[in-house]
Scaffold this motif. Structure first.
Motif, mmCIF file in Angstrom:
data_model
loop_
_atom_site.group_PDB
_atom_site.id
_atom_site.type_symbol
_atom_site.label_atom_id
_atom_site.label_comp_id
_atom_site.label_asym_id
_atom_site.label_seq_id
_atom_site.Cartn_x
_atom_site.Cartn_y
_atom_site.Cartn_z
ATOM 1 N N THR A 63 0.804 -1.216 0.000
ATOM 2 C CA THR A 63 0.000 0.000 0.000
ATOM 3 C C THR A 63 0.843 1.275 0.000
ATOM 4 O OG1 THR A 63 -0.126 -0.131 2.406
ATOM 5 C CG2 THR A 63 -1.948 -1.108 1.149
ATOM 6 N N ALA A 64 2.153 1.145 0.053
ATOM 7 C CA ALA A 64 3.023 2.320 0.117
ATOM 8 C C ALA A 64 2.937 3.127 -1.172
ATOM 9 C CB ALA A 64 4.465 1.888 0.370
ATOM 10 N N SER A 65 2.951 4.453 -1.043
ATOM 11 C CA SER A 65 2.952 5.341 -2.205
ATOM 12 C C SER A 65 4.336 5.314 -2.846
ATOM 13 C CB SER A 65 2.621 6.761 -1.778
ATOM 14 O OG SER A 65 3.671 7.293 -0.978
ATOM 15 N N PRO A 66 4.468 5.762 -4.124
ATOM 16 C CA PRO A 66 5.794 5.767 -4.760
ATOM 17 C C PRO A 66 6.846 6.507 -3.944
ATOM 18 C CG PRO A 66 4.096 6.133 -6.405
ATOM 19 C CD PRO A 66 3.409 6.142 -5.072
ATOM 20 N N GLY A 67 6.467 7.657 -3.363
ATOM 21 C CA GLY A 67 7.429 8.378 -2.538
ATOM 22 C C GLY A 67 7.822 7.613 -1.301
ATOM 23 N N ARG A 74 15.639 3.178 0.786
ATOM 24 C CA ARG A 74 16.831 3.748 1.415
ATOM 25 C C ARG A 74 16.949 3.321 2.885
ATOM 26 N NH1 ARG A 74 19.827 7.689 -0.620
ATOM 27 N NH2 ARG A 74 19.309 8.699 -2.592
ATOM 28 N N THR A 75 15.848 3.404 3.602
ATOM 29 C CA THR A 75 15.866 3.076 5.024
ATOM 30 C C THR A 75 16.182 1.611 5.258
ATOM 31 O OG1 THR A 75 14.252 4.824 5.477
ATOM 32 C CG2 THR A 75 14.508 3.102 7.147
ATOM 33 N N ARG A 76 15.520 0.743 4.495
ATOM 34 C CA ARG A 76 15.694 -0.693 4.709
ATOM 35 C C ARG A 76 17.077 -1.181 4.273
ATOM 36 N NH1 ARG A 76 10.805 -3.692 5.588
ATOM 37 N NH2 ARG A 76 9.093 -2.235 5.989
ATOM 38 N N LEU A 104 15.408 -0.577 -8.872
ATOM 39 C CA LEU A 104 14.689 0.249 -9.839
ATOM 40 C C LEU A 104 13.263 0.454 -9.364
ATOM 41 C CD1 LEU A 104 14.441 1.553 -12.718
ATOM 42 C CD2 LEU A 104 13.697 -0.714 -13.503
ATOM 43 N N LEU A 105 12.823 1.709 -9.385
ATOM 44 C CA LEU A 105 11.442 2.060 -9.052
ATOM 45 C C LEU A 105 10.816 2.707 -10.271
ATOM 46 C CD1 LEU A 105 12.085 3.640 -5.538
ATOM 47 C CD2 LEU A 105 11.300 1.335 -6.028
ATOM 48 N N LEU A 106 9.658 2.195 -10.707
ATOM 49 C CA LEU A 106 8.955 2.707 -11.874
ATOM 50 C C LEU A 106 7.552 3.138 -11.482
ATOM 51 C CD1 LEU A 106 9.979 0.004 -14.525
ATOM 52 C CD2 LEU A 106 10.667 2.407 -14.536
ATOM 53 N N GLY A 107 7.151 4.328 -11.921
ATOM 54 C CA GLY A 107 5.803 4.789 -11.635
ATOM 55 C C GLY A 107 5.624 6.243 -12.021
ATOM 56 N N LEU A 111 11.379 7.036 -13.511
ATOM 57 C CA LEU A 111 12.125 5.981 -12.834
ATOM 58 C C LEU A 111 13.032 6.612 -11.810
ATOM 59 C CD1 LEU A 111 15.431 5.749 -13.697
ATOM 60 C CD2 LEU A 111 14.410 5.100 -15.867
ATOM 61 N N ALA A 112 13.299 5.856 -10.771
ATOM 62 C CA ALA A 112 14.346 6.181 -9.805
ATOM 63 C C ALA A 112 15.193 4.927 -9.639
ATOM 64 C CB ALA A 112 13.757 6.619 -8.468
ATOM 65 N N CYS A 113 16.484 5.092 -9.669
ATOM 66 C CA CYS A 113 17.396 3.961 -9.501
ATOM 67 C C CYS A 113 18.341 4.274 -8.349
ATOM 68 C CB CYS A 113 18.183 3.721 -10.789
ATOM 69 S SG CYS A 113 19.284 2.295 -10.720
ATOM 70 N N VAL A 114 18.402 3.357 -7.402
ATOM 71 C CA VAL A 114 19.257 3.488 -6.223
ATOM 72 C C VAL A 114 20.229 2.311 -6.234
ATOM 73 C CG1 VAL A 114 19.304 3.533 -3.699
ATOM 74 C CG2 VAL A 114 17.438 4.655 -4.925
ATOM 75 N N TRP A 115 21.500 2.574 -5.972
ATOM 76 C CA TRP A 115 22.447 1.453 -6.033
ATOM 77 C C TRP A 115 23.651 1.673 -5.125
ATOM 78 C CZ3 TRP A 115 22.713 5.535 -9.277
ATOM 79 C CH2 TRP A 115 23.973 6.038 -9.630
ATOM 80 N N VAL A 116 24.316 0.549 -4.825
ATOM 81 C CA VAL A 116 25.590 0.544 -4.122
ATOM 82 C C VAL A 116 26.401 -0.620 -4.669
ATOM 83 C CG1 VAL A 116 24.613 -0.818 -2.214
ATOM 84 C CG2 VAL A 116 26.745 0.432 -1.868
#
Length: 237
Positions: A63-67, A74-76, A104-107, A111-116
């Protein structure tokens, strides 16, 4: 698998030289989230670390919103990093469990891509391949500083040495992020480093257009004799 707006494919393989696969991936099209992790560390600890990263992302509420999803990623991942670092310090291990991760987040047409680490994300748009991520590695830092070209970096024998990972406490930045608009027909690839280390960007771009792109990409890596674990996850807008 098909949702209202996304189709995705995923495939993974231990490679031609390894008995175990320490890569992991996650597909959550219901919230537009896709992820690949490449575990590092001896005695199977890499598999544990990559699994922990994917488990943390799997528990983000549907149920989480894209934001909220982006904040939760990031938190997890930060919590996984802290837990792995703490466990390694307590055990005094020289080869602590650690993992790269690319998410990858799409919506909403973006897109937003977070990586390490050095797992990568690519965008294929109208037949042209764009790389979205930069490697957190010794060689990647040289490329970023302009001291190596991408072509020179691919030939370096030390390209596998990473400078950031979940579970490796460097005291600096952990995650990087990039955002971009998406267009109908775009294909996004997440992969562990076994893929780009075994096949060229030209092959990756051409193969991403296949009917079953993830399986075809892994097959191309195996045909090239990939030694490392290899994982490919493709999402189509």
């Amino acid at each position: 698998m098909v949702t209202q707006t996304l189709r995705h494919w995923a495939a993974t393989h231990p490679g031609t030289r390894r008995a175990t696969n320490e890569d992991a991936y996650l597909c959550r099209p219901e919230i537009g989230l896709f992820a690949v992790a490449d575990g590092v560390g001896g005695h199977g600890s890499g598999a544990f670390a990559s699994a922990q990263a994917m488990k943390a992302l799997e528990q983000i509420p549907q149920t989480a919103s894209p934001g909220d999803v982006l904040v939760a990623v990031r938190t997890r991942l930060g919590s996984v990093h802290d837990a792995l670092c703490a466990a390694a310090a307590e055990a005094g291990r020289e080869d602590p469990p650690a993992t790269t991760a690319v998410v990858l987040l799409l919506g909403g047409g973006h897109l937003a891509c977070v990586w390490v680490g050095d797992s990568r994300a690519y965008l294929l748009r109208r037949g042209e391949l764009f790389r979205l991520t930069t490697d957190h590695s010794v060689v990647g830092e040289l490329v970023k500083a302009g001291r190596l070209t991408d072509a020179q970096a691919e030939r370096r024998s030390d390209g596998h040495i990473i400078t950031r990972a979940l579970g490796v406490n460097t005291g600096g930045a952990l995650l990087d992020k990039v955002t971009a608009p998406v267009e109908p027909g775009d294909r996004l690839l997440l992969c562990s480093d076994g893929l780009p280390r075994s096949v060229s960007s030209q092959v990756i771009g051409a193969t991403m257009a296949a009917d079953e792109p993830a399986a075809a990409l892994v097959a191309a890596a195996l045909a090239a004799g990939v030694r490392d674990n290899v994982t490919a996850l493709v999402a189509r807008v």
